[in-house]
Enzyme design. Structure first.
Site, short mmCIF file in Angstrom:
data_model
loop_
_atom_site.label_atom_id
_atom_site.label_comp_id
_atom_site.label_asym_id
_atom_site.label_seq_id
_atom_site.Cartn_x
_atom_site.Cartn_y
_atom_site.Cartn_z
N GLY A 100 21.28 -15.54 23.22
CA GLY A 100 20.40 -16.57 22.66
C GLY A 100 21.03 -17.48 21.63
CD GLU A 156 20.86 -13.20 16.84
OE1 GLU A 156 20.88 -14.14 17.66
OE2 GLU A 156 20.45 -12.08 17.13
CG ASP A 170 10.26 -10.62 16.74
OD1 ASP A 170 9.58 -9.73 16.21
OD2 ASP A 170 9.80 -11.35 17.63
#
Ligand code: PRP
Length: 186
Positions: free
Chosen positions: A47, A103, A107
């Site tokens: 990601g 990053e 979460d």
């Protein structure tokens, strides 16, 4: 694969806003690391790659990049469970490097908690975190965030590196899924 517009709920962060903030982060990082030798940006696959390649072009301090991959497993593939393992190690020896972890999203914090512990054992000269999206209200383990793009609400987001069943990472904005219209493949 379906057109994302079929299940788009809203654009949470549009392209111009993203790019403006990324330029600011790059400038801030460039100021903070000015004159620093051996700066290494580490991206956690997959990601983070879109953010990394945009961010690094705003960092004026000479630096290297490397990649690592981890996998989380346990109940439910969509959420990190706290059980995390390394699946691709770095190519770089980091003990003499100033490491900046890049990053896309934090979460629960389990992923970065694992990665930070793991990297700390290799004794880098410094270790900091740069994250584009902070879903702060979901945090279960505290993570020091040195550079933060946006704090976002607890919504199911995709685009700009974040996937929906591995697709749509290429979209240049961060969008919210309409879960009534999107059926996951698994
Ligand atoms: C996402 C993201 C972080 C992690 C954050 O990765 O890139 O690594 O989840 O979640 P946490 O704070 O709850 O641990 P994902 O597992 O979706 O893999 P990907 O980067 O390959 O899409």
């Amino acid at each position: 694969m379906r057109d994302y517009r079929e299940f788009l709920s809203e654009i949470l962060v549009d392209e111009a806003t993203l790019q403006r903030r990324i330029a600011e982060l790059g400038a801030e990082i460039s100021r903070d690391y000015a004159g620093v030798e051996n700066l290494l940006l580490i991206c956690i696959l997959r990601g983070g790659v879109v953010f990394l390649v945009d961010l690094m072009r705003h960092i004026t301090v000479p630096h290297m990049v490397d990649f690592m991959a981890i996998s989380s497993y346990g109940v439910g593939a969509r959420e990190t469970t706290g059980h995390v393992r390394l699946t691709l190690d770095l190519q770089t020896d980091i003990h003499d490097k100033h490491v900046l972890l890049v990053e896309d999203i934090i979460d629960s914090g389990y992923t970065l908690s694992y990665v930070l512990d793991f990297l700390s054992t290799r004794k880098p000269k410094s270790l900091k975190v740069c994250v584009l999206l902070d879903k702060a209200e979901r945090r279960e383990v505290p993570i020091p965030i040195h550079y933060r793009g946006f704090t976002i609400p607890n919504k199911f987001v995709f685009g700009y590196g974040l996937d929906l069943d591995e697709y749509y990472r290429n979209l240049p904005f961060v969008a919210v899924v309409d879960l009534e219209k999107y059926t996951p493949s698994s």
